[in-house]
Design a protein around this motif. Structure first.
Motif, mmCIF file in Angstrom:
data_model
loop_
_atom_site.group_PDB
_atom_site.id
_atom_site.type_symbol
_atom_site.label_atom_id
_atom_site.label_comp_id
_atom_site.label_asym_id
_atom_site.label_seq_id
_atom_site.Cartn_x
_atom_site.Cartn_y
_atom_site.Cartn_z
ATOM 1 N N SER A 199 0.823 -1.209 0.000
ATOM 2 C CA SER A 199 0.000 0.000 0.000
ATOM 3 C C SER A 199 0.854 1.255 0.000
ATOM 4 O O SER A 199 2.002 1.248 0.441
ATOM 5 N N SER A 200 0.272 2.334 -0.501
ATOM 6 C CA SER A 200 1.053 3.559 -0.645
ATOM 7 C C SER A 200 1.345 4.175 0.719
ATOM 8 O O SER A 200 2.383 4.810 0.908
ATOM 9 N N GLU A 201 0.431 3.992 1.707
ATOM 10 C CA GLU A 201 0.702 4.518 3.045
ATOM 11 C C GLU A 201 1.922 3.826 3.647
ATOM 12 O O GLU A 201 2.780 4.463 4.261
ATOM 13 N N PHE A 202 1.971 2.505 3.454
ATOM 14 C CA PHE A 202 3.109 1.732 3.950
ATOM 15 C C PHE A 202 4.400 2.227 3.301
ATOM 16 O O PHE A 202 5.411 2.453 3.972
ATOM 17 N N GLN A 203 4.318 2.451 2.009
ATOM 18 C CA GLN A 203 5.503 2.919 1.292
ATOM 19 C C GLN A 203 5.962 4.280 1.803
ATOM 20 O O GLN A 203 7.149 4.531 1.966
ATOM 21 N N SER A 204 4.986 5.165 2.078
ATOM 22 C CA SER A 204 5.382 6.493 2.540
ATOM 23 C C SER A 204 5.948 6.423 3.958
ATOM 24 O O SER A 204 6.878 7.171 4.303
ATOM 25 N N ALA A 205 5.404 5.492 4.762
ATOM 26 C CA ALA A 205 5.981 5.306 6.101
ATOM 27 C C ALA A 205 7.418 4.802 5.987
ATOM 28 O O ALA A 205 8.318 5.260 6.706
ATOM 29 N N ALA A 206 7.630 3.880 5.063
ATOM 30 C CA ALA A 206 8.983 3.357 4.861
ATOM 31 C C ALA A 206 9.921 4.449 4.393
ATOM 32 O O ALA A 206 11.061 4.567 4.852
ATOM 33 N N THR A 207 9.421 5.298 3.500
ATOM 34 C CA THR A 207 10.238 6.407 2.996
ATOM 35 C C THR A 207 10.584 7.378 4.113
ATOM 36 O O THR A 207 11.716 7.873 4.212
ATOM 37 N N ARG A 208 9.588 7.621 4.987
ATOM 38 C CA ARG A 208 9.809 8.531 6.111
ATOM 39 C C ARG A 208 10.919 7.973 7.024
ATOM 40 O O ARG A 208 11.835 8.704 7.422
ATOM 41 N N ILE A 209 10.852 6.671 7.301
ATOM 42 C CA ILE A 209 11.881 6.066 8.152
ATOM 43 C C ILE A 209 13.241 6.148 7.478
ATOM 44 O O ILE A 209 14.253 6.475 8.109
ATOM 45 N N HIS A 210 13.226 5.875 6.186
ATOM 46 C CA HIS A 210 14.483 5.928 5.441
ATOM 47 C C HIS A 210 15.106 7.317 5.546
ATOM 48 O O HIS A 210 16.300 7.477 5.783
ATOM 49 N N ARG A 211 14.241 8.339 5.405
ATOM 50 C CA ARG A 211 14.730 9.716 5.504
ATOM 51 C C ARG A 211 15.269 9.989 6.908
ATOM 52 O O ARG A 211 16.354 10.551 7.082
ATOM 53 N N LEU A 212 14.547 9.553 7.930
ATOM 54 C CA LEU A 212 14.974 9.787 9.311
ATOM 55 C C LEU A 212 16.313 9.107 9.597
ATOM 56 O O LEU A 212 17.148 9.609 10.349
ATOM 57 N N LEU A 213 16.509 7.960 8.982
ATOM 58 C CA LEU A 213 17.726 7.198 9.283
ATOM 59 C C LEU A 213 18.938 7.722 8.532
ATOM 60 O O LEU A 213 20.048 7.730 9.053
ATOM 61 N N PHE A 214 18.724 8.163 7.285
ATOM 62 C CA PHE A 214 19.899 8.391 6.445
ATOM 63 C C PHE A 214 20.149 9.842 6.089
ATOM 64 O O PHE A 214 21.254 10.188 5.697
ATOM 65 N N ASP A 215 19.141 10.723 6.226
ATOM 66 C CA ASP A 215 19.390 12.116 5.877
ATOM 67 C C ASP A 215 20.132 12.808 7.002
ATOM 68 O O ASP A 215 19.831 12.632 8.164
ATOM 69 N N GLU A 216 21.119 13.623 6.612
ATOM 70 C CA GLU A 216 21.832 14.420 7.602
ATOM 71 C C GLU A 216 20.904 15.513 8.110
ATOM 72 O O GLU A 216 20.260 16.204 7.342
ATOM 73 N N THR A 217 20.793 15.649 9.430
ATOM 74 C CA THR A 217 19.938 16.697 9.982
ATOM 75 C C THR A 217 20.737 17.489 11.001
ATOM 76 O O THR A 217 21.636 16.942 11.659
#
Lengths: 277, 299
Positions: A250-268
């Motif tokens: 599902s697209s919600e699942f995908q967006s949740a996965a993308t959000r986690i990916h961003r939280l884990l790997f993007d420099e903040t």
């Protein structure tokens, strides 16, 4: 609240209003040749009864080390781990670990004895009752047919099932799983995830689960703690109770996965701020 | 799309054709069973005792041939002559008596050595100081030939079983302790943590987790220790005569060499070999079959 002593409030209101397991500002260090390396820094999270709590992070975020600290194998250099309000001081049968490695089963005991052995040696039940309980949990993981086999005759997935049955048979306060399915092939892993969720529906144990797979975290857990690496620090806690293994596409699942990916790997900028405390 | 971006200019990227899908029920299994029996010679060849018996027969035949060609009973008696002397002395009870004497002392020294090795290694796995103690003692004393200690043993314990048991302990203790310790240290970390997770500590932890997990190394050490003990005992009797009053197999060999009964010397050697084979293939083999083979720790 002036009339009551604070101590009695702390004791009586335990089960309902306080978490089962509290990790409070835990800093963990390990000794490497010639230096001491900080694996995690000031990590805090709470696990409540019947949680499926996930520790997720890239390698080097100290998630396995944290699990070992909860298991009592490593003492924190700062902070503490509280189980039912009491600090954890060493390994014990109230926190049973399922490891990733297949060599966690003593080879010299049959599957049935493997499950019954810790129940007996930890003094919970006598020999006969322990074997009965072993049979009960072996049936739950679907291994009754292999009760008399030795572990070397089992496949990797079956060995992990035995390890899970063994952990469940101890009826621990918290079940600790350290990437239990990471060494399995993808099809077996998926099946084991389904079985774990079915077991949780059945038994409602409390689970602390370490993984490096975002999909596994979303599907298995109801709450996910994200850790940033070198040293491991809290990045986020996310709810994932609405996902299961069927919601993968599902697209919600995908967006949740993308959000986690961003939280884990993007420099903040937040990641560098926490160094200054 | 990305085709043009990734492929080189002018290169045509082959594309597989899209084929129709299909579904079918798997065809029935051929034959009555998916298993097949192994042929008789292959099955016989799987028996270790049969293979070993063939090797022994081959060696005996070679011995007989070489002895016949050489034709000097004083230097090399034939296999049949040795066998004759062997059965003669079994019949009149000389060899069984001597062997019983040897085995009696051997078992006493062996058991004492095993117990001591166990105590030392248990200390070594539980503390840093114990580890240093064991490694220092082992590197100091393991290269020391037990026979070199026998004069000292005779001085301290007199001409009796005491001095022999002293050197036997010395010959068993160090190789066994070394193997046992290596076995303990090579137990997987996960298994150790599992044991601690059960709440096991101290001796219970050693006996219920470390010893079974290290059993392949421990059995190897027991075998080496057993062989060393035999060598030491025979050598002690050969060099110093019947030091315990009641002579063993070594004393039997020594006496018959003095009287130039070479066939009886060989019969004595044969006794040592047979006892060794018996212990190796019956005692240790059974121990292995009931433990590490059954558990799949070794092949």
């Amino acid at each position: 609240m002036d009339g009551t002593s604070t101590a009695s409030v702390g004791n009586t209101s335990h089960s309902a209003q306080t978490p089962l397991l509290a990790v409070e500002g835990v800093t963990l260090e390990y000794v490497a040749p010639g230096r001491i390396v900080r694996a995690t820094q000031n990590v805090s999270f709470d696990i409540w009864e019947a949680d499926r709590f996930i520790l997720l992070g890239a390698s080097g975020c100290g998630k396995s080390t944290l699990l070992k600290a909860v298991g009592g194998f490593i003492a924190p250099s700062e902070g503490q781990v509280l189980l039912d309000g009491r600090p954890v001081t060493g390994p014990g049968p109230d926190r049973v670990v399922v490891f990733q490695e297949f060599d966690q089963l003593p080879l010299w005991k049959t599957v049935r004895e493997n499950v019954a052995f810790p129940v007996r040696v930890s003094g919970r039940l006598g020999r006969k009752e322990a074997l009965e309980r072993a049979d009960h949990y072996l049936e739950k993981v679907g291994l009754s047919r292999f009760a008399e086999a030795y572990p070397n005759a089992l496949s990797g997935g079956m060995k992990q099932r035995v390890a899970i049955a063994r952990a469940l048979a101890m009826e621990p306060r918290v079940l600790l799983m350290d990437e239990p399915f990471a060494a399995l092939d993808a099809l077996t892993r998926r099946k084991m995830q389904e079985e774990l969720l079915a077991l949780w529906e059945d038994v409602r144990f409390t689970l602390l689960f370490v993984t490096h797979s975002i999909e596994e975290a979303l599907a298995v857990g109801n709450r996910i703690a994200l850790l940033s690496p070198h040293p491991g620090r809290m990045r986020a806690e996310i709810n994932s109770h609405e996902w299961d293994l069927q919601s993968g596409g599902s697209s919600e699942f995908q967006s949740a996965a993308t959000r986690i990916h961003r939280l884990l790997f993007d420099e903040t900028p937040g990641a560098t701020e926490s160094d200054h405390e | 799309m990305s085709d043009t971006a990734t492929a080189g200019p002018g290169a045509i990227r082959p594309t597989p054709p899209i084929r129709p899908e299909y579904e079918r029920i798997p065809e029935p299994i051929a034959g009555s069973s998916i298993e097949r029996r192994v042929s008789l010679p292959q099955r016989l060849w799987q028996y270790a005792w049969l293979r070993k018996a063939l090797i022994l027969i081959f060696l005996a035949v070679m011995w007989e041939i070489v002895a016949r060609l050489q034709g000097n009973d004083l230097l090399l008696p034939s296999f049949t002559a040795t066998l004759q002397a062997f059965f003669e002395d079994i019949g009149n009870g000389i060899i069984p008596g001597r062997a019983a004497n040897s085995v009696d002392i051997l078992v006493k020294g062996y058991v004492a050595g095993v117990v001591l090795a166990f105590v030392l290694t248990s200390l070594a796995v539980s503390s840093q100081l114990g580890r240093d103690f064991l490694s220092t003692l082992t590197s100091m004393l393991n290269p020391l030939p037990p026979i070199a200690l026998l004069p000292l043993g005779l001085l301290w314990f007199g001409l009796g079983q005491g001095s022999l048991i002293f050197v036997l302990i010395h010959s068993v203790l160090w190789p066994l302790a070394l193997n046992m310790y290596t076995g303990f240290t090579s137990v997987p970390e996960t298994l150790r943590m599992t044991g601690r997770n059960y709440g096991l500590r101290g001796l219970r932890y050693v006996f219920l987790i470390l010893v079974p997990a290290a059993l392949p190394s421990i059995i190897a050490g027991l075998k080496i220790g057993w062989a060393f003990a035999w060598r030491t005992l025979i050598a002690a009797e050969l060099v110093f005569g019947a030091s315990s009053g009641r002579g063993g197999v070594g004393w039997y060999i020594f006496q018959n060499r003095n009287e130039l009964y070479t066939d009886r010397v060989f019969a004595g050697l044969m006794t040592v070999i047979l006892l060794g084979l018996l212990v190796e293939n019956v005692l240790f083999r059974q121990l292995e079959r009931r433990t590490i083979l059954k558990w799949g720790m070794t092949r």
